[in-house]
Design an enzyme around this catalytic site. Structure first.
Site, mmCIF file in Angstrom:
data_model
loop_
_atom_site.group_PDB
_atom_site.id
_atom_site.type_symbol
_atom_site.label_atom_id
_atom_site.label_comp_id
_atom_site.label_asym_id
_atom_site.label_seq_id
_atom_site.Cartn_x
_atom_site.Cartn_y
_atom_site.Cartn_z
ATOM 1 N N ASP A 10 0.855 -1.180 0.000
ATOM 2 C CA ASP A 10 0.000 0.000 0.000
ATOM 3 C C ASP A 10 0.896 1.236 0.000
ATOM 4 O O ASP A 10 1.689 1.439 0.925
ATOM 5 C CB ASP A 10 -0.902 -0.019 1.237
ATOM 6 C CG ASP A 10 -2.009 1.018 1.179
ATOM 7 O OD1 ASP A 10 -2.173 1.662 0.129
ATOM 8 O OD2 ASP A 10 -2.703 1.188 2.202
ATOM 9 N N ASP A 104 -2.929 2.522 -6.035
ATOM 10 C CA ASP A 104 -1.866 2.584 -5.026
ATOM 11 C C ASP A 104 -1.771 1.367 -4.114
ATOM 12 O O ASP A 104 -1.017 1.386 -3.141
ATOM 13 C CB ASP A 104 -2.044 3.833 -4.165
ATOM 14 C CG ASP A 104 -3.341 3.847 -3.386
ATOM 15 O OD1 ASP A 104 -4.263 3.087 -3.749
ATOM 16 O OD2 ASP A 104 -3.438 4.609 -2.411
ATOM 17 N N GLU A 105 -2.481 0.279 -4.425
ATOM 18 C CA GLU A 105 -2.328 -0.909 -3.592
ATOM 19 C C GLU A 105 -2.601 -2.173 -4.392
ATOM 20 O O GLU A 105 -3.334 -2.158 -5.381
ATOM 21 C CB GLU A 105 -3.239 -0.838 -2.364
ATOM 22 C CG GLU A 105 -4.718 -0.821 -2.674
ATOM 23 C CD GLU A 105 -5.580 -0.883 -1.419
ATOM 24 O OE1 GLU A 105 -5.248 -1.655 -0.493
ATOM 25 O OE2 GLU A 105 -6.588 -0.166 -1.370
#
Length: 354
Positions: A10, A104-105
């Site tokens: 993350d 983003d993860e």
């Protein structure tokens, strides 16, 4: 059965961190990505802003009230996508089993990693180092034997850290946490669980399957499993997208059809542009409206065949929104979603609310 080695990576305050990276004058200052206008929403907040209680999806006026010195910057999704692709390439150099959740993860299954590293912990450390070397951005990681625990673990040592939950520690770790920390359990479900005397993972584990199914329906089986640290979901690369949607909140309430329909068609255009890029085609069109009193209404229509052109999407969307006339109140938000996909590529995942 081989115990899986799952990593959840993350990025730390991703959008805001990209802005601070690219503009040194923002470093060390409270930054929010979004619009400071009356109905703007925070897309991301730097850690300096988070100290004041500013969070993503928070109304901008609330963020300004909590942190008067906060600096708002407009989003740059093209830049975020480019950085996300760089990160994705790093992931794929370690394993083909990468399941993106957003820009983003992602989950990574490194049970058998391509570099022959002996442990998932070492693999996560190396991945984070390479992300920083390539992007000058930090990432946090959670390492465990299933997806549920790996995602929980990635929050433990944020920012720029990692945490491991080995198999023997999984049930005990879950038992100590408040149920509000479990992803998939939102505020309303948390409130319901609290009313039933369920406050922690340990409380949840004390309830039998029948009780949970009686009170939470199909989700009861999932709650029963995670309270014991169990999650058998595999990391699935290139997950098919189930829908594509776009919505916007307006500065002033819309009160007439002439005000409502043009922005609604722009949302439909955003959805169709995604369909054009990916080849995704869906049969169900949904129009969503939020009135000035925050009541949400939706209207949907499922066609006999996929929507294959922009004009059809426009026509169906217009028919749906016109079923709301005359408007009972002004409209503060309008959105269009296409779902029931026949065939679609994996998403280049983006927050459709923005």
């Amino acid at each position: 059965m081989t115990t899986r080695k799952i990593i959840h990576v993350d990025m730390d305050a991703f959008f805001a961190s990209v802005e601070q990276r690219d503009d040194p004058s923002l470093r060390g200052k409270p930054v929010a990505v979004g619009s400071p206008s009356g109905r703007g929403v925070v897309a991301a907040a730097s850690y300096e802003a988070r100290k004041f209680g500013v969070r993503s999806a928070m109304p901008s006026v609330t963020a300004l009230r909590r942190c008067p010195d906060i600096i708002f910057v407009p989003h740059r999704f093209d830049v975020y996508r480019t950085v996300s692709r760089q990160i994705r390439e790093i992931f794929l150099s370690y394993t083909p089993l990468v399941e993106p959740l957003s820009l983003d993860e992602a989950y990574l299954d490194v049970t058998e990693n391509l570099r022959g590293l002996p442990s998932a912990t070492e693999t996560a450390s190396e991945i984070r180092a390479r992300i920083f070397e390539t992007t000058q951005l930090t990432a946090s990681a959670g390492i465990s034997y299933n997806k549920f625990l790996a995602k929980l673990a990635s929050d433990q040592n944020k920012p720029n850290g990692q945490f491991v939950i080995p198999p023997a520690a999984g049930p005990g770790f879950v038992a100590t946490l408040p149920v509000s920390r479990f992803h998939g359990i939102g505020p309303r479900t948390t409130e319901k669980m609290n009313r039933l005397g369920i406050h922690t993972g340990a409380d949840l584990r004390e309830r039998d399957l029948g009780f949970l199914q009686a009170n939470f329906g199909k989700s009861g089986g999932w709650y029963h499993a995670i309270s014991r640290g169990e999650d058998n979901r595999a990391v699935t690369p290139d997950r098919p997208r189930k829908s594509s949607g776009s919505e916007t909140t307006f500065e002033h309430d819309l009160t007439t059809p002439e005000q409502v329909e043009p922005p609604m068609l722009r949302q439909a255009d955003s959805v169709w542009d995604w369909c054009e890029r990916t080849g995704g085609r869906g049969r169900t069109v949904t129009v969503k409206a939020r009135y000035s009193d925050f009541r949400i209404v939706t209207r949907s229509r499922t066609l006999g065949s996929p929507v294959n052109d922009r004009e059809t999407l426009h026509q169906v969307s217009l028919a749906l929104v016109r079923s709301l006339y005359p408007l009972r109140l002004g409209i503060r938000l309008i959105g269009v979603t296409l779902s029931t996909f026949e065939e679609a590529e994996a998403p280049e995942t983006l927050l459709d609310l923005l």
